[in-house]
Design a protein around this motif. Structure first.
Motif: not given
Length: 625
Positions: A457, A454-455, A504, A430-432, A473-475, A501, A507
């Motif tokens: 933030l 994407g998640r 991080i 997973w990436m920021t 800002h995403y993950q 990116y 998962e």
């Protein structure tokens, strides 16, 4: 004369004018005559000029006579690493060592190596575009190295320049004062003298370790047909002289300094390179593996080991993001491919590779890249510089797998995937993800990223007013970024968005292996790992891409996507039809039927025995989907 040296680099987002500003520096300091001057002078590769991007870091030494007198700072008040020398006999003559760096995120390892060799950085921001994602990414790399940052707004002569807005964004980012920001134009040369004067005034001189045993950090290297391996170095301690017997501390390789000197930007031979200076060393080594980027050069002592005992810190281990199999298109091209990759590795230290064998494709290499542009440039360089045609397997990311027998392994390709009943769990990287876009396109970006798992933030706003821009800002899983994400992002934001990116962690995920069969024969290079719920959609897309890109055969071509033994999507490419009854001019209809039946049997026989040769254009069509 350490206090007369300034080592700095230019960092910026892609296409913000780094190379053009570097051209003006070379002109203004008289390093390159007007007769020899050309645009993007430091971009030596044809590929860099054609695409308008910097791929390789490039050092150059400039001599500058300044009217500014700099009073040496009190060493007791200086942080570790930026002390000034007090001795300065020739106050107004300065040596400026510039390293021009790439801007694209796929080449940020080049940027990090440049930053480790200098004491300061010019942060360049385009007045027409403002702060972009890689501006922030590269700035953070510079801050980690504790460098002096000089903010510069470029392209102020452009009709589309918005200087006040760009100033506000830089102040928000750096927390600097407005008067600290220099306005410049790499095109006209405006502000160039002010930048050089600020570099001399604000960037500290290197530490004075001239009396210590020699140590030099290799920050880049290349292979020259006549000179052998040429190392670009920053001398931190002592000095190196022509004829010195040297020792590369990590590889434990002895060598001799056949030639050394400075980049101006051509090779300018010298008798020595002193503490604090940047230059090149011709080692005479023929084995490219012996001269690694990040290694420390020192001189040999009487025991044939290094005079210095502690190597320099070097660089952090580069982490490849995308893996792909590289195989020669001809079976006997393995040796040539190995030599070519060895040479490219010398000038592209972010490249990772190891030998690999495929039943279908033979011997080749499993290569790791920082992104899809990195892979694209690598393939293009193989073709241009070594005249090699290669087959590239579908890129994938590195998955961590826990097997039922409690054995953990990392796989980089679908071919390494264990049987499903042997897998306990699968972890994906997973990436920021940071995206900068005008506020009008925020909704489009959020929709795109939610489709890619994407998640969210949080959101920051870099400026105010009608043309406000947002920093999202995403993950996000790396697998969602490596194929067409950047193209889609540019589409939904009308080309205005930029992204950066960073890895991080890992998962848990649920992925399956899709196999592609052409004429009922599996094509190993096209196998890919995808999320289970996307398998049908992606399998269908790959079949459609192959139908459009494969050449038609004398028989109908069956294209299938399968998981295990189950076909989940298929398509057919119609046969080339030869008119076998064209020569008939009369007679009974059974004559026609006889010829058509004969043709039908022949096509069936061809389908059973023929081997389909898949062109590289078909592989590329699948990569881009």
């Amino acid at each position: 004369m350490n206090s007369n040296i300034r080592n700095f680099c230019i960092i910026a987002h892609i296409d913000h004018g780094k190379s053009t500003l570097a051209d003006r520096f070379l002109e203004f300091t008289g390093t390159v005559s007007k007769r020899d001057m050309k645009n993007q002078l430091l971009d030596s590769m044809d590929l860099e000029r054609e695409r308008g991007i910097t791929i390789k870091l490039t050092p150059v030494r400039m001599e500058y006579k300044s009217h500014l007198e700099v009073t040496p700072k009190d060493p007791s008040n200086q942080p570790q690493g930026i002390l000034h020398s007090v001795q300065n006999d020739n106050k107004n003559d300065y040596i400026l060592n510039l390293i021009d760096t790439p801007g694209h995120v796929d080449f940020n390892y080049e940027v990090s190596r440049s930053l480790a060799a200098v004491e300061g950085a010019v942060l360049l921001v385009d007045a027409t575009q403002g702060v972009q994602a890689q501006t922030i990414g590269n700035l953070y790399l510079a801050i980690e190295q504790n460098l002096e940052i000089i903010p510069v707004i470029n392209k102020i002569d452009s009709p589309a320049a918005n200087i006040e807005k760009t100033k506000a964004e830089i102040i928000h980012l750096l927390g600097c004062k407005e008067e600290d920001i220099i306005l410049a134009s790499g095109k006209t040369g405006q502000g160039v003298e002010e930048i050089l004067q600020t570099i001399i005034k604000k960037i500290p001189a290197p530490l004075d370790f001239g009396t210590k045993p020699p140590r030099a950090l290799i920050f880049d290297s290349s292979y020259n047909e006549f000179k052998g391996v040429v190392a670009s170095v920053r001398v931190t301690d002592g000095q190196l002289k022509k004829g010195d017997k040297i020792y590369l501390m990590t590889t434990q390789t002895p060598a001799e300094v056949l030639e050394l000197g400075y980049y101006t930007p051509k090779f300018q031979p010298s008798d020595s390179i002193k503490n604090g200076e940047i230059g090149y060393i011709v080692t005479g080594l023929k084995e490219v593996r012996d001269c690694r980027v990040g290694d420390t050069i020192t001189t040999l002592n009487s025991e044939k080991t290094g005079l210095a005992t502690e190597p320099l810190p070097g660089y952090k281990e580069v982490k490849a993001m995308v893996y792909a199999g590289i195989f020669p298109s001809e079976g006997d091209g393995y040796e040539e491919l190995r030599d070519a990759i060895d040479r490219l590795k010398l000038s592209d230290s972010a490249l990772i590779y190891e030998p690999e064998h495929s039943q279908a494709l033979g011997f080749g290499f499993r290569c790791g890249f920082l992104g899809m542009l990195h892979l694209d440039i690598f393939q293009e360089r193989l073709h241009r510089e070594f005249n090699l045609e290669v087959v590239i397997t579908v890129p994938s990311v590195a998955y961590k797998i826990e097997k039922t027998n409690n054995v953990s392994l990392t796989i980089h390709s679908p071919q390494e995937m264990p049987e499903p009943n042997h897998i306990l769990s699968i972890m994906e990287p997973w990436m920021t993800l940071d995206i900068i876009t005008p506020k009008d396109y925020v909704g489009n970006v959020m929709t795109l990223i939610s489709e890619r798992r994407g998640r969210y933030l949080n959101t920051e706003y870099l400026s105010t007013g009608s043309d406000q821009r947002a920093l999202l800002h995403y993950q996000i899983p790396l697998a969602a970024l490596i194929t067409d994400f950047y193209d889609k992002l540019k589409t939904v934001t009308s080309g205005y968005a930029s992204m950066n990116y960073e890895l991080i962690g890992y998962e848990k995920t649920d992925v399956v292996k899709i196999e592609i069969l052409v004429a009922e024969e599996p094509v190993e290079a096209l196998a890919t790992l995808v999320w289970r719920e996307d398998a049908f959609h992606i399998g269908k897309k790959i079949c459609e891409s192959l139908k459009d890109s494969l050449p038609r055969q004398q028989f109908e071509l069956k294209i299938q996507a399968a998981i295990g033994g189950k076909v989940i999507a298929s398509d057919r490419l119609g046969a080339l039809r030869k008119d076998v009854i064209a020569k008939l001019y009369g007679g009974d209809v059974t004559r026609k039927m006889k010829l058509l039946e004969k043709q039908k049997k022949g096509k069936k026989r061809m389908m059973a025995h023929s081997k389909i040769d898949i062109p590289s254009s078909a592989y590329l069509a699948v990569l881009k989907r």
